[in-house]
Scaffold this motif. Structure first.
Motif, mmCIF file in Angstrom:
data_model
loop_
_atom_site.group_PDB
_atom_site.id
_atom_site.type_symbol
_atom_site.label_atom_id
_atom_site.label_comp_id
_atom_site.label_asym_id
_atom_site.label_seq_id
_atom_site.Cartn_x
_atom_site.Cartn_y
_atom_site.Cartn_z
ATOM 1 N N LYS A 76 -45.530 29.843 -28.012
ATOM 2 C CA LYS A 76 -45.696 30.317 -26.686
ATOM 3 C C LYS A 76 -45.693 29.219 -25.670
ATOM 4 O O LYS A 76 -45.056 29.341 -24.625
ATOM 5 C CB LYS A 76 -47.120 30.859 -26.509
ATOM 6 C CG LYS A 76 -47.526 31.999 -27.369
ATOM 7 C CD LYS A 76 -48.687 32.606 -27.217
ATOM 8 C CE LYS A 76 -49.661 31.567 -27.586
ATOM 9 N NZ LYS A 76 -49.697 31.441 -29.206
ATOM 10 N N SER A 77 -46.152 27.920 -25.743
ATOM 11 C CA SER A 77 -46.092 26.919 -24.922
ATOM 12 C C SER A 77 -44.622 26.173 -24.878
ATOM 13 O O SER A 77 -44.195 25.983 -23.844
ATOM 14 C CB SER A 77 -47.219 25.841 -25.484
ATOM 15 O OG SER A 77 -48.470 26.430 -25.582
ATOM 16 N N SER A 78 -44.171 26.284 -26.031
ATOM 17 C CA SER A 78 -42.783 25.576 -26.122
ATOM 18 C C SER A 78 -41.993 26.522 -25.099
ATOM 19 O O SER A 78 -40.969 25.868 -24.433
ATOM 20 C CB SER A 78 -42.232 25.735 -27.398
ATOM 21 O OG SER A 78 -43.077 24.971 -28.299
ATOM 22 N N SER B 237 -50.921 19.859 -28.724
ATOM 23 C CA SER B 237 -51.495 21.019 -28.234
ATOM 24 C C SER B 237 -51.027 21.071 -26.927
ATOM 25 O O SER B 237 -50.008 20.829 -26.326
ATOM 26 C CB SER B 237 -53.042 20.848 -28.302
ATOM 27 O OG SER B 237 -53.299 19.862 -27.334
ATOM 28 N N THR B 238 -51.747 22.507 -26.395
ATOM 29 C CA THR B 238 -51.396 22.925 -25.227
ATOM 30 C C THR B 238 -51.793 22.171 -23.893
ATOM 31 O O THR B 238 -51.728 22.600 -22.994
ATOM 32 C CB THR B 238 -51.744 24.436 -25.049
ATOM 33 O OG1 THR B 238 -51.795 24.980 -26.331
ATOM 34 C CG2 THR B 238 -51.158 25.252 -24.113
ATOM 35 N N ILE B 239 -52.558 21.280 -24.094
ATOM 36 C CA ILE B 239 -53.180 20.264 -22.917
ATOM 37 C C ILE B 239 -52.313 20.031 -22.052
ATOM 38 O O ILE B 239 -51.072 19.299 -22.262
ATOM 39 C CB ILE B 239 -54.008 19.089 -23.291
ATOM 40 C CG1 ILE B 239 -55.028 19.342 -24.385
ATOM 41 C CG2 ILE B 239 -54.321 18.154 -22.061
ATOM 42 C CD1 ILE B 239 -55.949 18.284 -24.784
ATOM 43 N N TRP C 229 -49.495 31.606 -17.017
ATOM 44 C CA TRP C 229 -50.636 31.126 -17.520
ATOM 45 C C TRP C 229 -50.512 31.119 -19.142
ATOM 46 O O TRP C 229 -50.074 31.867 -19.599
ATOM 47 C CB TRP C 229 -51.669 32.215 -17.348
ATOM 48 C CG TRP C 229 -52.315 32.572 -16.059
ATOM 49 C CD1 TRP C 229 -51.397 32.645 -14.911
ATOM 50 C CD2 TRP C 229 -53.468 32.477 -15.574
ATOM 51 N NE1 TRP C 229 -52.381 32.839 -13.712
ATOM 52 C CE2 TRP C 229 -53.607 32.587 -14.041
ATOM 53 C CE3 TRP C 229 -54.813 32.478 -16.398
ATOM 54 C CZ2 TRP C 229 -54.620 32.715 -13.397
ATOM 55 C CZ3 TRP C 229 -55.801 32.713 -15.724
ATOM 56 C CH2 TRP C 229 -55.914 32.900 -14.242
ATOM 57 N N ASP C 230 -50.671 29.752 -19.545
ATOM 58 C CA ASP C 230 -50.696 29.678 -20.847
ATOM 59 C C ASP C 230 -52.185 29.709 -21.483
ATOM 60 O O ASP C 230 -53.012 29.577 -20.846
ATOM 61 C CB ASP C 230 -49.977 28.196 -21.442
ATOM 62 C CG ASP C 230 -49.672 28.203 -22.737
ATOM 63 O OD1 ASP C 230 -49.721 29.371 -23.617
ATOM 64 O OD2 ASP C 230 -49.005 27.189 -23.353
ATOM 65 N N THR C 231 -52.215 29.837 -22.940
ATOM 66 C CA THR C 231 -53.436 30.536 -23.557
ATOM 67 C C THR C 231 -54.459 29.277 -23.714
ATOM 68 O O THR C 231 -55.715 29.349 -23.899
ATOM 69 C CB THR C 231 -53.346 30.694 -25.100
ATOM 70 O OG1 THR C 231 -52.711 29.862 -25.560
ATOM 71 C CG2 THR C 231 -52.539 32.016 -24.638
ATOM 72 N N ALA C 232 -54.099 27.912 -23.476
ATOM 73 C CA ALA C 232 -54.824 26.586 -23.603
ATOM 74 C C ALA C 232 -55.536 26.624 -25.108
ATOM 75 O O ALA C 232 -56.589 26.267 -25.307
ATOM 76 C CB ALA C 232 -56.030 26.756 -22.439
ATOM 77 N N GLN D 203 -56.863 29.033 -26.753
ATOM 78 C CA GLN D 203 -58.124 30.017 -26.966
ATOM 79 C C GLN D 203 -57.649 31.178 -27.789
ATOM 80 O O GLN D 203 -58.608 31.881 -28.165
ATOM 81 C CB GLN D 203 -58.463 30.527 -25.587
ATOM 82 C CG GLN D 203 -59.569 29.521 -24.751
ATOM 83 C CD GLN D 203 -60.125 29.726 -23.671
ATOM 84 O OE1 GLN D 203 -59.258 29.953 -22.745
ATOM 85 N NE2 GLN D 203 -61.282 30.020 -23.326
ATOM 86 N N GLU D 204 -56.594 31.230 -27.999
ATOM 87 C CA GLU D 204 -56.045 32.480 -28.864
ATOM 88 C C GLU D 204 -56.333 31.920 -30.482
ATOM 89 O O GLU D 204 -56.223 33.093 -31.222
ATOM 90 C CB GLU D 204 -54.467 32.771 -28.675
ATOM 91 C CG GLU D 204 -53.336 31.968 -29.515
ATOM 92 C CD GLU D 204 -53.296 30.688 -28.975
ATOM 93 O OE1 GLU D 204 -54.284 30.312 -28.008
ATOM 94 O OE2 GLU D 204 -52.139 29.918 -29.153
ATOM 95 N N ARG D 205 -56.552 30.695 -30.735
ATOM 96 C CA ARG D 205 -56.702 30.318 -32.052
ATOM 97 C C ARG D 205 -57.820 30.988 -33.124
ATOM 98 O O ARG D 205 -57.418 31.387 -34.075
ATOM 99 C CB ARG D 205 -56.880 28.875 -32.043
ATOM 100 C CG ARG D 205 -56.280 28.219 -33.177
ATOM 101 C CD ARG D 205 -55.622 26.648 -33.086
ATOM 102 N NE ARG D 205 -55.942 25.792 -34.145
ATOM 103 C CZ ARG D 205 -56.333 24.765 -33.892
ATOM 104 N NH1 ARG D 205 -56.618 24.282 -32.981
ATOM 105 N NH2 ARG D 205 -56.523 24.104 -35.216
#
Ligand SMILES: Nc1nc2c(ncn2[C@@H]2O[C@H](COP(=O)(O)OP(=O)(O)O)[C@@H](O)[C@H]2O)c(=O)[nH]1
Ligand SMILES: [Mg+2]
Lengths: 448, 208
Positions: free
Chosen positions: B19-21, B37-39, B61-64, B66-68
């Motif tokens: 997702k972040s990629s 990570s997504t930071i 909006w990326d998940t930061a 939190q989906e983990r």
């Protein structure tokens, strides 16, 4: 779970989420867990399914209330006072970008069997039935005195020492009637009881200034409220924490707080897994509140009764306001503590159209708490459904300095979040060893 | 006169599907094999110009992360105008997770939300576990957009976002959140802006 953290936070109530967010921003490695599968703990907002599951297990929500997802029913009745400390934290951390706010439409106060609007403009003040014409003049002098007060300029003091003289003596100096005193102390300074009257006037002064400056900020009432309910607040701070590297685990049973031989915090156990950390912060429910046995880390300081009432109409006498606060000062109903009503509606995206959600609350004084809130319930008109809780207010027994265990306080009976922020500041100071200083957040979330 | 519309777009899907990629590829045209990570990439914007002169600005909006552990807050996808639900074509279980997210969106999100199902890591086709037919069939049944992408090579990334931009309503301004309001979009709601000091200043704080 094998990693070691700086801080484990237990419970995702607003207090814990603000702390978690600020700690992550500070560079601490945070693990944040909650036993529930939703955010917010005691300060959550529930949809209909969650609400009925909590209060009426086994019963389906009535179809006529509408869609589940239209609901976000707060468990704790609080608003945000516009010029208060929570607003500052929201702005400084930039979590305002996740939230949208609306005003609370009006503030009302109960007097002699009926409710009147707390004036928000001079026009309203002139017309207000709360004071007679002469009393209005006296009150004007009193407010001019407060407004003009400058600590460094004795000429503005009119012989009063805010730090020594009692509030009673200030009221008397301006010749204010008992009804006006009630109005100022309870509807403006928002004191829940009358203990303030014989104490130095300074805190009362501060609270009245907070109220009037909040009222002046947006116009209708001193309060604002987040769309989709108060539960959005902890979620926003949780996102802040996550963006700064905080790890989130919901739906995680916490089975044990592990300490070493000296009683110092080591870690928490969830099932077979143990996670270690230097410090732990959590709400009272994770530290023995309401349970027998185990180490007692919290004590009960009193109880609050809250009745969540679903209405199909606005509250009578409030000019059909879509949201209100109503204060019933204790003197008016022969009590020691005020009764509060907080109402929101579909304007704030917390319920279906033509539904109104009012919470009546007070500090419990007898063993028949539901009778105590009767004067509040009576103001609501027909109540479609009612969900009542009597919640103990817990406070920690120790400051955590010796064992690295920091317990937050339960949500109290006040109508806004200022005491929550005080708790945040207090816990922060003990955890970090320095005062909380709000820094403007770097723009991590890059805008292009 | 060209117009600019702004929409909230959220990414959903299992951890590590990319997702972040995808966001990083779309917004900065970059890819990093070892991104930890997504930071730092939880809120980005990117605009897409359409043929008719309209520009669509995505507030992404990326998940930061939190989906983990099943901890994504409902606030995250509330008011989203569009969602990109991502799975990894080399992990069949990630399509199951994507299905769960789509069900959740259908239950909780605005009914008008546009959902794109996105099979990422198409550069790893040799290790494929999810066939195109299977994913496409599911997407058709549910009325979703569908595409395969590679955040690594860039294949299909711009296309899926452009396709979403074309599907979004170009007439009504969406009810985006505070971030959008601050970016200058007229939301037409009587909200209050906390970042503005003293919205209604009064010379006389005495209200009595
Ligand atoms: N080969 C390949 N690897 C990818 C692709 N997209 C992401 N990755 C890798 O997959 C891992 C997880 O990606 P990330 O974007 O952090 O996933 P997220 O958890 O869904 O945000 C990282 O190691 C990425 O480098 C892709 O299209 N192809
Ligand atoms: Mg990610």
């Amino acid at each position: 779970m094998d990693e070691e953290y700086d801080v484990v936070v237990l419970g995702t109530g607003l207090t814990e989420c603000i702390l978690s967010g600020l700690l992550s921003v500070e560079g601490k490695k945070v693990l944040h867990m909650d036993r529930n599968d939703y955010y917010g703990g005691d300060s959550a907002s529930l949809n209909l399914t969650q609400l009925y599951r909590k209060f009426r297990p086994g019963q389906e929500p009535p179809a006529e209330l509408g869609r589940d997802r239209d609901y976000a029913v707060d468990l704790v009745p609080k608003f945000i006072i516009a010029s208060g400390e929570l607003t500052k934290i929201l702005v400084h951390t930039d979590v305002t970008r996740y939230l949208e706010f609306k005003q609370i439409a009006g503030s009302f106060v109960y007097r002699d069997g009926k409710i009147s609007k707390v004036p928000s403009t001079e026009m309203e003040a002139v017309r207000s039935p709360l004071m007679g014409i002469f009393e209005k003049r006296r009150a004007k002098k009193f407010f001019e005195f407060l407004q003009g007060w400058k600590d460094e300029d004795p000429a503005t003091h009119q012989g009063i020492d805010l730090d020594k003289d009692s509030m009673r003596s200030v009221y008397e100096k301006f010749g204010l009637e008992p009804g006006t005193q009630d109005f100022i102390g309870h509807a403006m300074a928002l004191y829940l009881d009358d203990d303030y009257i014989d104490k130095p006037a300074r805190p009362s002064y501060d609270r009245i200034v907070l109220y009037t400056s909040s009222m002046a900020r947006y116009g209708k009432s001193p309060y604002i409220y987040p769309l989709y309910g108060l539960g959005e607040l902890p979620q926003s701070f949780a996102r802040l924490s996550a963006i700064y590297g905080g790890t989130y685990m919901l739906d995680k049973q916490i089975d044990e707080i592990i300490t070493d031989a000296d009683g110092k915090f080591v870690g928490v156990r969830s099932g077979e897994e143990t996670v270690k950390a230097k410090q732990v912060i959590g709400d009272p429910s994770y530290f023995g509140a309401g349970k027998e046995g185990g180490k007692l880390r919290v004590v009960e300081e009193g109880k609050v009764i809250r009745a969540i009432c679903i209405l199909k109409h606005p509250i009578p006498g409030t000019e059909d306001s879509d949201s209100v606060q109503i204060i019933i000062p204790q003197n008016q109903v022969n009590r020691r503590n005020d009764i509060y009503i907080a109402m929101v509606s579909s304007t704030h995206n917390v319920c279906a159209k033509d539904v109104y959600v009012a919470i009546v609350s007070t500090i419990v004084e007898t063993d028949r708490p539901e009778q105590e809130i009767a004067p509040g319930l009576q103001l609501l008109g027909p109540i479609y459904d009612k969900f009542v809780t009597v919640s103990p207010l817990y406070t920690p027994t120790a400051d955590g300095k010796s064992d690295n265990i920091f317990v937050t306080r339960s949500y109290d009976a006040t109508s806004h979040f200022e005491t929550v922020v005080e708790d945040v500041q207090d816990v922060w100071k003990r955890v970090i060893g320095a005062d909380l200083v709000l820094k403007k957040r770097d723009n991590v979330e890059v805008e292009q | 006169m060209s117009k600019q519309l702004q929409f909230k777009l959220v990414l959903l899907g299992e951890s590590a599907v990319g997702k972040s990629s995808l966001v990083l590829r779309f917004v900065k045209d970059q890819f990093d094999d070892y991104r930890e990570s997504t930071i730092g990439a939880a809120f980005l914007t990117q605009t897409v110009a359409l043929d008719d002169g309209t520009t669509v600005k995505f507030e992404i909006w990326d998940t930061a992360g939190q989906e983990r552990y099943k901890s994504l807050a409902p606030m995250y996808y509330r008011n989203a105008n569009c969602a990109v639900v991502v799975y990894d074509i080399t992990q069949s279980s990630s399509l199951d997770k994507a299905r769960n997210w789509i069900r959740e969106l259908q239950r909780q999100a605005d009914p008008s939300i546009i959902i794109a199902l996105c099979g990422n890591k198409s550069d790893l086709a040799a290790r494929r576990q999810v066939t195109q037919e299977e994913a496409q069939k599911y997407a058709e049944e549910e009325g979703l957009m569908w595409a395969e992408t590679s955040a690594k090579s860039g294949d299909g990334v711009a296309d899926i976002f452009t396709a979403i931009a074309k599907k979004l309503p170009t007439t009504a301004q969406p009810a985006a959140r505070a971030g959008a309001a601050r970016a200058g979009a007229a939301t037409g709601r009587a909200g209050v802006d906390l970042n503005k000091q003293n919205a209604a200043t009064s010379n006389d704080p005495c209200n009595c």
